[in-house]
Every structure is written in structure tokens, then in C-alpha cells.
Design an enzyme around this catalytic site. Structure first.
Site, short mmCIF file in Angstrom:
data_model
loop_
_atom_site.label_atom_id
_atom_site.label_comp_id
_atom_site.label_asym_id
_atom_site.label_seq_id
_atom_site.Cartn_x
_atom_site.Cartn_y
_atom_site.Cartn_z
CG HIS A 493 -1.80 1.16 1.38
ND1 HIS A 493 -3.15 1.12 1.09
CD2 HIS A 493 -1.55 2.43 1.79
CE1 HIS A 493 -3.68 2.31 1.30
NE2 HIS A 493 -2.74 3.14 1.74
CD GLU A 494 1.61 3.57 3.69
OE1 GLU A 494 1.77 4.63 3.05
OE2 GLU A 494 0.60 3.37 4.40
CG HIS A 497 0.24 6.27 -0.73
ND1 HIS A 497 -0.80 6.90 -1.36
CD2 HIS A 497 -0.28 5.72 0.40
CE1 HIS A 497 -1.92 6.74 -0.65
NE2 HIS A 497 -1.63 6.03 0.42
CG HIS A 500 0.25 8.67 -7.17
ND1 HIS A 500 -0.89 9.02 -6.48
CD2 HIS A 500 0.11 9.25 -8.39
CE1 HIS A 500 -1.68 9.75 -7.25
NE2 HIS A 500 -1.10 9.91 -8.42
#
Length: 704
Positions: A493-494, A497, A500
Site C-alpha cells: 500500500h505505502e 503511494h 505515485h
């Protein structure tokens, strides 16, 4: 180094960042930023251009952002009394400075004047969007307010920054204050051997126990607490840990109750100053949901769809416990839910989460994740040697990008990596800090210390510098850190980010990377979690730490069968957080002094499992909402909003190939690299060829 926090070095010399320099350095950065703004305002109106107005505004505070970012970073990861004092001394000044920028009538006049020029009318689409978003953010921050309201707004921003910082400190301090020292290992019966060993290592680290007579230390940090709540057969132990967790931010010197009401009141007043009826309407005007009611409708519609499944799961768990103990079905205690849910999962699917742990050594998970990024997104991620200097020691001048030698880090556990694109071009770097410490705040997060931009005209590429942090299961006695599957999902998940941010390829800094609408920002992170459930991608990183074998087919079959175990309850938990957030900010922000626990229970009754012992409101430790002036306040719904997007978007990988580089490259080019250069709804359509399917999440959770 005379002004260490003002460093322009890409590879930061962490050993030089002494707390004694914070106040002087940040004051210098404030003075510099103020001078930049003044020069911006004083420019010749006849010669102004996009570069001298919009880009210059972005650039005017970059040095201050980077310097203050270092202070905030250390506050989150290396907290100490001296650092906290220096940080809190400068916090009101920094908050006030940023609050004043959109309230500067000369600066707003400059923007308005430029927006009416012929050049502004003929700007290319990305530059036009940058101007529009800048002006809208100024209006949202009060640019159109009369002078007396602007003055009050500045005061509100300063008060909010101090109140939310105190809230955050109370959570950290009350978490660290609680511990349970156990001398009788029998009390830990039922817990995994890895958790027992970690508890022993925790005690040793505090100088407790001996090899002959070991002690065991339980804390409220997730890797310590969760195994107790899910596996410990000693109910009194589970109850004690639950009571400890319920004490975070509640009672005594670290009580957050009054701070919550103060923060809500300040936010509400801020929204009313802006002409909005509540804080949710104020912050969501530049989000996909558009308004508080739009977000609340989303939460309540999804609630209606999963309520039946949630009620069934609640009854099934109550009946399972009743059969197991030979009693009539009854309400559970809050410290029983995790324990009996884990037992029920094991009984129904012959699957214990701990069976997976040997297949997730952290280093291999990271290596496989980086390999996946290479195969799917056409990236190269390379680790660099690192060096850490103990407190009081200052290292030599740090190497810089392109130079050989180790990169300095802030703690011995921290790693450093470089990211290159398919042409071998270095586009950014990042730190990774994965294990809990007393000086480190809880949870997991991604952030960046330097925002990059691609080369443009005569401007060279500016590299991104990011970081990902967590509080994962630590290594014990030289053995590798073995993660739970949940922790692996959090790592991915991290990393989503981070991708991105690092893949942001927009020439305008304010539109680049993760500077997107908040209810879109979770799409890249949540789409990455899907790779933790697919055989093809799992085989890249899920390998036994001793044998190197992949997860056996029989075990993976059980994992996938159990994937949607209590899925309605999991969704309902997130919806309850979003509901509480929106209700507090929309309908109850001015009820200062009301009974917070009673109100929370009343608002969330249809969202919570009925329990024998009423639980205190989690608002007192809800850092997402209350540990910064805005953060996820009135925006927690965005996790579920983006989950609808990610569940739908990942169907392309499932249909065209989980590791399909064509699909991955499209996601990189059409979403990850685009930042906020176009409307997020359009970015989704560009990738999927259509609007999102709202049923995708329920289909994935097997709730249709």
C-alpha cells in the site's frame, strides 16, 4: 554546517540536523520565503507570465517546505523532548505564514490580474489547470474574505496547528506510557512462538529478565498487541491489553477529549468564515465527492449494501463462541472478538494467519515487490549502502547522486534506494524505515522530502526524494523479520503511494505526484494491495525464509478461500470510521462538552457489533482526523471511495494478465505519472475506457 536544515544536498546529512539549529534555520527559511513572496508581488505587471506568477509562487516556498519537512519528519521518527520543544516553538509561526499566503491581497490581485491576460487565456491545458487549481485553492483558503475575517482565519490556522500537534503528542505519549511486564510465560499460551520471542526481546531491550528467568514485555504497538488479542488464551491478558488500548488519548495527562471538541469547533468556525455550512463542505469542494452530503451518501449507500452480511457474520461469531464454550449465544466482550474470530477462521478454513508468516521475510518481500515494479511498471530499483552516525557524531560530507559511497540515514534500521526508468534515467530515491521504536509515531505512511519535476526547456530534471515508514514485526535475535500477510499488504500500500510520487512526470510542481484530489490519492496505493493475493505476483516475493519454497498450493488455496472471511465486518469497520468523521464535522462540531463516547455510540449503532462492554470512542486516538489541521478530516471516506476504484481498475490486470507489462505501463502512463494534471475521473476513464463500476468492491468481497 552553519544552517543544516537549509541544506540543498539531495542526500541529507542527518547527523548534522541538531535540534539547536531548528529555530534559527526555520526563521531564516521563513524570512527567505517572505522575501520571495514580496518580490513576486512587486514584479512589473506589464511583463508578468505564467513562469513569473504561477511557477514563481510554487518556487517561493520550496526551501521553507523542505526545511520544515525535515523538522516534521524528525518529529515523527526521532521524537525527543528537545526536538518537540523546538518544533512546537516554530509551529505557530510556520502555520501562520502559510495561512497568510492566500490572504495576501496584493498576491491575490496579481493572480486575478494575470488570469485575465491574453497569455492566461491561451495557456496549454496543463498550465491552464495549474492556474485554475491555484486560484481555487486561494479562494478555498480565504482569498476573497474581508480583512477582519482574514485576520481571524490566520488565528484559527495557528490555533489548529497547535491543538492538532498536542493531540498527536498525547497519542504517542499515552501509547508509550503503557506496558505490561509478564514473568510467567504460561500467560502467553496460545500466542505464536514468534510473538512470544518478540515480547522477550522487548523485555531484554529494557534491561528486564535474564536468560534463566526471562520476562516478557507487551506494548500497545501493533506487532506486540495484535498477537495477544488474536491468540492469547488468557482472557485476563487480552482484557488488560484492550483496556490499555482504550486508554490511548483518554484520561490523565494525555486526554484528548477537550482537544477533539476544540479542533472540531475551530474547523467549523473556519468553514463558516468561508461561507460553508460545515467543515466537510469546505474541504470536499475540491474532491471527487464535492460535498459532505455526497460523501455521507456514499458511506450510507455502501452501509445499506453490506449491513445484511455484517449482521450474519456477527450472529455466526456469537454462535461459534457459544458452541465452543458450551453456553447459550450471547454478546461478546470487546477483548473476545479478535480471539474468537481467529479461532472461527481456523475452524472454517483450516487456516491460521501464522502459517503464512515464514513465507514473508521482509527483505524478500521488498526484493519481490521491486521485481514486480520492474516487470509491470518498467522501473529499476537499486539499494544503496547506508551509514548511520550515533548521536553526537557528525559524518563526513555525504555523497550525492551519481557519486559512489554510502548514503547517510537517520537510524541504523533505515534503507535507501534509487529508482530509474526504463532508459536508466535516475528519477528519484527513497528511504524505508519499517520497525517500531518509542521515538516513532505509530501506523504506516508515505511522504516526500523533495518534490521532483521532469526536465523542461532549459531546466534539468529535479529528483524526487520520498520515504515509506511502518511499524512492522521487527527481527529478533538475528533472525529475519517475518511479516503477517496484513503487514505485507501495508508495505505494498505505502509503496503504491511512493510510486505515485516518484513517477510523477508533470512539469508543474503543484500538480505533480501525490498532489491530487484526496479521494483519488488512495487508488495507486490500494491497487498495489491486490498483488498480495495473486499466485503470479506472490511467487515473486512469498518464499519460505529457510527453504526458498513458494507458498504451497494447499496453503494458498486456504488463504484465498479465507480471503473474504468476515469481509462485511471489515468493510463495516472502515465505514464506521468514515461515518464518525463526517457526522462529527457536519452535524456535531459545536457540541463542545457533550459526552463523546455516548455520541459516538449513538451515531455508529448500526455500524458496530453489539458488545457486552461499551467501548470508548476511537476519536481520541484517530490520528488520521485530528493530528494535523486538515489531514483526513472529513475525508476518511476516501479509503472506501478509492477502494471502489481500485477493485474495478485491477480487473484489467486480472483479465489481461496480473504481471502484464502493457497494462502496467498504461497504469503508469495514464494514472501514476499524471499527478493532478487532469481531472481524476478522466484519468480513470483513460485507463479503464469507462466510468467506475460501483459494484466492483462488493463483487471482490463476495457480498453480491
Amino acid at each position: 554546517m552553519a544552517q543544516p536544515f537549509l541544506t540543498q544536498d539531495f542526500h541529507i546529512r542527518w547527523s548534522t540536523l541538531d535540534t539547536a539549529s531548528i529555530q534559527a534555520d526555520i526563521q531564516t527559511a521563513l524570512d527567505g520565503a517572505e522575501g520571495n513572496i514580496n518580490r513576486l508581488v512587486d514584479q512589473d505587471r506589464g511583463k508578468m507570465s505564467f513562469d513569473t506568477v504561477v511557477l514563481a509562487l510554487d518556487e517561493s516556498t520550496r526551501a521553507l517546505n523542505e526545511a520544515w519537512g525535515l523538522v516534521q519528519h524528525l518529529d515523527a521518527l526521532c521524537n525527543s523532548p528537545a526536538l518537540r520543544e523546538a518544533h512546537n516553538a516554530m509551529l505557530p509561526l510556520v502555520s501562520s505564514f502559510f495561512a497568510k499566503i492566500p490572504l495576501n491581497e496584493h498576491l491575490w490581485d496579481l493572480l486575478e490580474t494575470y488570469s485575465k491576460t491574453e497569455e492566461a487565456r491561451d495557456l496549454p491545458p496543463i498550465r491552464k489547470r495549474a492556474l485554475k487549481e491555484t486560484m481555487e485553492s486561494f479562494i478555498q483558503a480565504g482569498a476573497n474574505l474581508p480583512p477582519e475575517k482574514k485576520t481571524r482565519l490566520e488565528e484559527l490556522e495557528s490555533e489548529l496547528s497547535q491543538a492538532t500537534q498536542k493531540y498527536s503528542e498525547n497519542v504517542l505519549d499515552s501509547t508509550n506510557k503503557w506496558e505490561l511486564i509478564i514473568s510467567d510465560v504460561e500467560r502467553l499460551k496460545g500466542m505464536p512462538a514468534s510473538a512470544i520471542e518478540a515480547a522477550r526481546a522487548e523485555a531484554v531491550a529494557k534491561g528486564l529478565g535474564t536468560p534463566e528467568e526471562p520476562y516478557y514485555r507487551i506494548t500497545l504497538k501493533a506487532p506486540s498487541m495484535i498477537p495477544v488479542m488474536e491468540y492469547a488464551e488468557d482472557e485476563s491478558l487480552r482484557k488488560a491489553v484492550w483496556e490499555g488500548s482504550a486508554s490511548i488519548g483518554r484520561g490523565g495527562d494525555h486526554d484528548n477529549t477537550e482537544l477533539i471538541w476544540k479542533i472540531l469547533r475551530l474547523r467549523h468556525e473556519k468553514a463558516q468564515l468561508m461561507g460553508k455550512s460545515n467543515f466537510a463542505d469546505h474541504v470536499l469542494q475540491q474532491r471527487m465527492a464535492k460535498s459532505g452530503q455526497g460523501a455521507l451518501n456514499f458511506i450510507e449507500n455502501l452501509h445499506a449494501k453490506v449491513k445484511g452480511g455484517f449482521d450474519r457474520e456477527t450472529i455466526q461469531l456469537q454462535e461459534y463462541r457459544a458452541d465452543a464454550v458450551g453456553q447459550a449465544a450471547d454478546l461478546l466482550q470487546p477483548w473476545e472478538v479478535g480471539f474468537w474470530a481467529e479461532k472461527q477462521r481456523k475452524a472454517e478454513y483450516d487456516f491460521d494467519e501464522e502459517e503464512l508468516r515464514p513465507y514473508f521475510p521482509l527483505d524478500r518481500v521488498l526484493g519481490g515487490m521491486f521485481r514486480l515494479a520492474e516487470m509491470v511498471f518498467d522501473l529499476r530499483i537499486v539499494g544503496r549502502d547506508v551509514v548511520h552516525y550515533p548521536a553526537g557524531e557528525t559524518g563526513p560530507a555525504s555523497t550525492q547522486p551519481g557519486e559512489l559511497g554510502p548514503v547517510e540515514v537517520w537510524h541504523p534500521d533505515v534503507k535507501f534506494y534509487e529508482v530509474r526508468n526504463e532508459k536508466g534515467v535516475h528519477i528519484g530515491s527513497f528511504f524505508a524505515d519499517w520497525h517500531p521504536r518509542d521515538s516513532k509515531r505509530g501506523g504506516a505512511w508515505m511522504n516526500y522530502l523533495k518534490g521532483g519535476v521532469p526536465p523542461s526547456g532549459d531546466r534539468d530534471r529535479r529528483l524526487h526524494l520520498g520515504l515509506i515508514c511502518g511499524n512492522m514485526t521487527p527481527p529478533v535475535d538475528g533472525k529475519p523479520a517475518l511479516l503477517t500477510h496484513d503487514e505485507v499488504c501495508t508495505v505494498f500500500h505505502e509503496f503504491g503511494h511512493l510510486l505515485h510520487q516518484l513517477l510523477g512526470n508533470v512539469e508543474i510542481p503543484s500538480l505533480n505526484g501525490v498532489n491530487v484530489y484526496w479521494d483519488f490519492v488512495e487508488l495507486p496505493s490500494q491497487i498495489m494491495e491486490n498483488f498480495c493475493w495473486e499466485r503470479e505476483s506472490l511467487d515473486l516475493f512469498a518464499r519460505h525464509h529457510e527453504t526458498g519454497e513458494p507458498i504451497p498450493a494447499r496453503l494458498l488455496k486456504k488463504v484465498l478461500a479465507a480471503k473474504n472471511y468476515r469481509s462485511a465486518s471489515d468493510i463495516m469497520r472502515q465505514l464506521s470510521f468514515g461515518k464518525l468523521d463526517l457526522e462529527l464535522h457536519m452535524h456535531h462540531a459545536t457540541e463542545e462538552g457533550a459526552d463523546l463516547d455516548q455520541l459516538s455510540r449513538q451515531l455508529l449503532k448500526p455500524y458496530l457489533m453489539p458488545l457486552k462492554t461499551e467501548t470508548p470512542s476511537m476519536a481520541r486516538r484517530f490520528g488520521h482526523l485530528f493530528s494535523s489541521p486538515v489531514g483526513y478530516a472529513a475525508g476518511y471516506y476516501s479509503y472506501k471511495w478509492a477502494e471502489v476504484l481500485d477493485a474495478d481498475a485491477f480487473t484489467r490486470f486480472q483479465n489481461e494478465g496480473v504481471l502484464n507489462p502493457k497494462v502496467g505501463r498504461e497504469f503508469r502512463d495514464k494514472v501514476l505519472s499524471k499527478g493532478n494534471s487532469e481531472d481524476p475521473a478522466k484519468l480513470f476513464r483513460d485507463f479503464m475506457g469507462r466510468d467506475p463500476d460501483p459494484m466492483a468492491l462488493l463483487i471482490r468481497a463476495a457480498l453480491t
